[in-house]
Scaffold this motif. Structure first.
Motif, PDB file in Angstrom:
ATOM      1  N   UNK A 425       0.825  -1.197   0.000  1.00 46.51           N
ATOM      2  CA  UNK A 425       0.000   0.000   0.000  1.00 46.51           C
ATOM      3  C   UNK A 425       0.864   1.254   0.000  1.00 46.51           C
ATOM      4  N   UNK A 426       0.541   2.189  -0.871  1.00 50.29           N
ATOM      5  CA  UNK A 426       1.183   3.507  -0.849  1.00 50.29           C
ATOM      6  C   UNK A 426       0.060   4.527  -0.778  1.00 50.29           C
ATOM      7  N   UNK A 427       0.156   5.411   0.199  1.00 52.08           N
ATOM      8  CA  UNK A 427      -0.913   6.394   0.401  1.00 52.08           C
ATOM      9  C   UNK A 427      -0.404   7.796   0.133  1.00 52.08           C
ATOM     10  N   UNK A 508      -3.227   4.777  -3.176  1.00 48.04           N
ATOM     11  CA  UNK A 508      -4.251   5.792  -2.950  1.00 48.04           C
ATOM     12  C   UNK A 508      -3.603   7.166  -3.062  1.00 48.04           C
ATOM     13  N   UNK A 509      -3.750   7.780  -4.193  1.00 50.57           N
ATOM     14  CA  UNK A 509      -3.134   9.073  -4.496  1.00 50.57           C
ATOM     15  C   UNK A 509      -1.649   9.032  -4.173  1.00 50.57           C
ATOM     16  N   UNK A 510      -1.036   7.935  -4.571  1.00 48.70           N
ATOM     17  CA  UNK A 510       0.348   7.685  -4.190  1.00 48.70           C
ATOM     18  C   UNK A 510       1.310   8.648  -4.851  1.00 48.70           C
ATOM     19  N   UNK A 537      -5.911   1.532  -7.986  1.00 51.03           N
ATOM     20  CA  UNK A 537      -5.216   2.812  -8.082  1.00 51.03           C
ATOM     21  C   UNK A 537      -6.224   3.943  -7.957  1.00 51.03           C
ATOM     22  N   UNK A 538      -6.017   4.758  -6.947  1.00 50.97           N
ATOM     23  CA  UNK A 538      -6.835   5.967  -6.832  1.00 50.97           C
ATOM     24  C   UNK A 538      -5.954   7.113  -7.273  1.00 50.97           C
ATOM     25  N   UNK A 539      -6.399   7.893  -8.226  1.00 50.92           N
ATOM     26  CA  UNK A 539      -5.555   9.000  -8.674  1.00 50.92           C
ATOM     27  C   UNK A 539      -6.409  10.160  -9.126  1.00 50.92           C
TER      28      UNK A 539
END
Ligand SMILES: Nc1ncnc2c1ncn2[C@@H]1O[C@H](COP(=O)(O)OP(=O)(O)O)[C@@H](O)[C@H]1O
Ligand SMILES: [Mg+2]
Length: 585
Positions: A425-427, A508-510, A537-539
């Motif tokens: 996970x990358x936030x 998540x908006x990484x 992927x959240x972007x």
């Protein structure tokens, strides 16, 4: 009624404190024994002095031999008192800091086991202050209670008994005048307490203003808010000065007035004692002894009243810590929960309902089927529930109803650890610990070799800036990354995931804090990493998600559009509008 409830609560807290002390019963009993010894020895000294005086009275009547014997005895008693006191203090400290350590440990462990929902909903500063400041205050009170309360009470009782054994008349004089001391001290204490309360409230106000201003100085300056801030500060400062002066004025009258009463007691004993002595009912030595007792007797009263407030304060602090310790922990994994070893990467969400607050509906009837290795992009306006969906996938929160399956298992039947370990996970928010860059990257894989770490850093394009740091990979980062830029911190978090390469990914908006050029480079690294891995992927930048297999467009907790980039553009819906608005020149 309210007062009774408070009492009740204090009693309960006290019982809980006792439970912690129980473990140290040996030290407690030893400490009480030593307190008794100390008090008895201390009370014995005035008697010895009195005896010595009786051997001196009258010119030419001094019995040096007898005095010498008394002196020797006195020396032994004083040494013994000191030794007993020293050991007693050791015991008390041992007990207090043992209890404090136990409580802190328990509180810290509790934080680790609390559900994320608790951490989300409570101020972190408040939790920190419970574990640090409140426990400290509690320790101070407890220590003071141990050392002064016992000895104080025993000194009072002991002095009374010793005095009664010598002369009942004078004892009555002492006991008669002392209550005056309480009345006066109580009167002043009541006044002073409210003043001090006002002082500490005002100080709290000032602290939070300073905190606000220091923390947001950039914004304060950017909006030209300095003058208002200064005015607010001046106003609070003025009030603080007034409150402090008044508090100190009242409290400074305490000492002189109690001393005055003590002197009254002393004078009363002197006069009555002298009268008794003239009548021959009391020796001069006994009078000396009484004067000493009169001095000793009033002191613990003053101390005890201080200790009682301190103890009440300590109990209040303890209650706040216990509140945290007794918080409901996260529901443990089911006994037959499976450990997810082989993750094929399929994820399914069926009729999922979820809301943080029952009255505020968020995710309703959410359905999604992700095939192994698929890349799922999630877009939508801020607050539409993208992060919430991730929270559900990671099981930071449990669904209200509906089911989420990973690799064919409902996630409620998988151990949380193995579920979370299968996601990288990358936030947007980064988390770095106070350690070297190397340790930070290797957090998920402590056994990684130097080469592996550098490899991961290169893949995430962090290697460049790390190399330029004076200590390279051995640079020790400050709290939360220290002076690194937000983007650099994010690169380190990306490197961390690149090193572990878990079977599924959540971004998540990484890349939200990374400049577009670096982002493009990382994109390649991400693309390589996502190969064969199910990814979410959240972007915000649509350019980063065009390649996704499925794009979910969310609004108010629901999927309003679903498809790949071309399909969605062709459909001409929300996504198409969003895309055109971002790329319109
Ligand atoms: N811990 C929380 N407690 C209560 N409400 C929350 C919590 N976290 C998020 N919300 C609310 O839920 C909604 C969705 O939030 P989120 O999923 O974070 O949105 P985003 O799509 O921007 O990631 C928002 O209205 C937000 O205010
Ligand atoms: Mg979000």
């Amino acid at each position: 009624m309210e007062k009774r409830e408070k009492r009740q609560k204090q009693k309960e807290t006290f019982k809980k404190v006792l439970r912690y002390i129980k473990k140290y019963w040996f030290y407690l009993i030893l400490s009480i024994l030593l307190a008794v010894i100390t008090v008895v020895l201390t009370l014995y000294i005035p008697i010895l002095i009195g005896d010595a005086v009786d051997e001196i009275v009258g010119a030419g009547h001094v019995d040096f031999a007898a005095i010498f014997v008394i002196l020797k005895r006195m020396a032994v008693v004083i040494l013994a008192t000191a030794a007993a006191q020293w050991v007693m203090n050791l015991c008390n400290n041992k007990m207090t800091y043992g209890v404090v350590q136990d409580i802190r440990n328990e509180a810290f462990q509790k934080i680790e086991s609390l559900p994320i929902s608790y951490l989300d909903a409570h101020s972190h500063g408040d939790m920190v202050s419970r574990i640090i400041a409140d426990v400290d205050q509690f320790a101070d009170g407890l220590l003071m209670g141990f050392t002064q309360f016992f000895t104080g009470v025993m000194t009072i009782v002991g002095t009374l008994l010793f005095m009664l054994s010598v002369n009942a008349g004078i004892t009555l004089v002492v006991v008669g005048i002392t209550p005056l001391s309480f009345v006066v001290a109580g009167f002043i204490a009541k006044r002073t307490f409210s003043m001090f309360q006002l002082q500490s409230e005002t100080r709290g106000e000032q602290t939070s203003l300073v905190d606000e201003m220091v923390g947001n100085q950039k914004i304060v300056q950017a909006f030209g808010h300095e003058k208002e801030a200064l005015e607010r500060f001046d106003e609070i400062n003025g009030r603080l000065e007034k409150a402090s002066l008044r508090a100190i004025f009242y409290s400074s009258t305490t000492n002189p007035s109690t001393r005055f009463i003590n002197s009254l007691v002393y004078a009363g004993v002197g006069v009555t004692g002298a009268l008794f002595a003239i009548q021959g009912r009391l020796s001069v030595g006994q009078l000396t002894c009484f004067l000493n007792y009169a001095n000793q007797y009033t002191k613990p009263f003053n101390e005890i009243s201080g200790v009682v407030t301190e103890l009440q304060n300590a109990l209040a602090c303890a209650a706040r810590i216990f509140e945290l310790i007794e918080e409901e922990p996260e529901k443990p994994d089911a006994k037959d929960a499976v450990v997810l070893n082989e993750v094929d990467g399929s994820v399914a969400m069926q009729h999922v309902y979820f809301s943080y607050l029952p009255e505020q509906k968020l995710i309703e009837d959410f359905n999604l089927k992700v095939l192994p290795g698929q890349r799922v992009a999630i877009v939508g306006p801020t607050g539409c529930g993208k992060t919430t969906m991730i929270n559900l996938l990671m099981r930071f929160y449990d669904t209200d109803s509906g089911e989420i399956d990973v690799s064919g298992h409902p996630i409620t039947e998988i151990t949380r650890d193995s579920l979370r370990a299968s996601y990288g996970m990358v936030l947007q928010e980064t988390w770095l610990k106070h350690a070297t860059i190397r340790e930070n990257i290797a957090m998920g894989k402590p056994e990684a070799t130097k080469e592996e770490i550098i490899e991961a850093a290169k893949a995430s394009h962090a290697h460049g800036f790390i190399k330029r740091l004076p200590e390279g990979y051995d640079t020790i980062l400050g709290e939360d990354g220290g002076s690194l830029s937000q983007g650099q911190k994010q690169l380190l978090c990306i490197a961390r995931v690149m090193l572990c390469l878990p079977p599924m990914l959540i971004l998540d908006e990484a890349t939200s804090s990374i400049d577009t050029r670096t982002e493009l480079k990382i994109q390649n690294a991400f693309a390589k990493m996502m190969e064969g891995r199910t990814s979410f992927i959240v972007a915000h930048r649509l350019s980063t998600i065009q390649e996704a297999d499925v794009i979910l467009v969310m609004k108010d907790g629901k999927i309003i559009e679903k498809g790949n980039h071309e399909e969605l553009l062709a459909a001409g819906g929300f996504y198409a509008t969003l895309y055109q608005s971002q790329f319109a020149v």
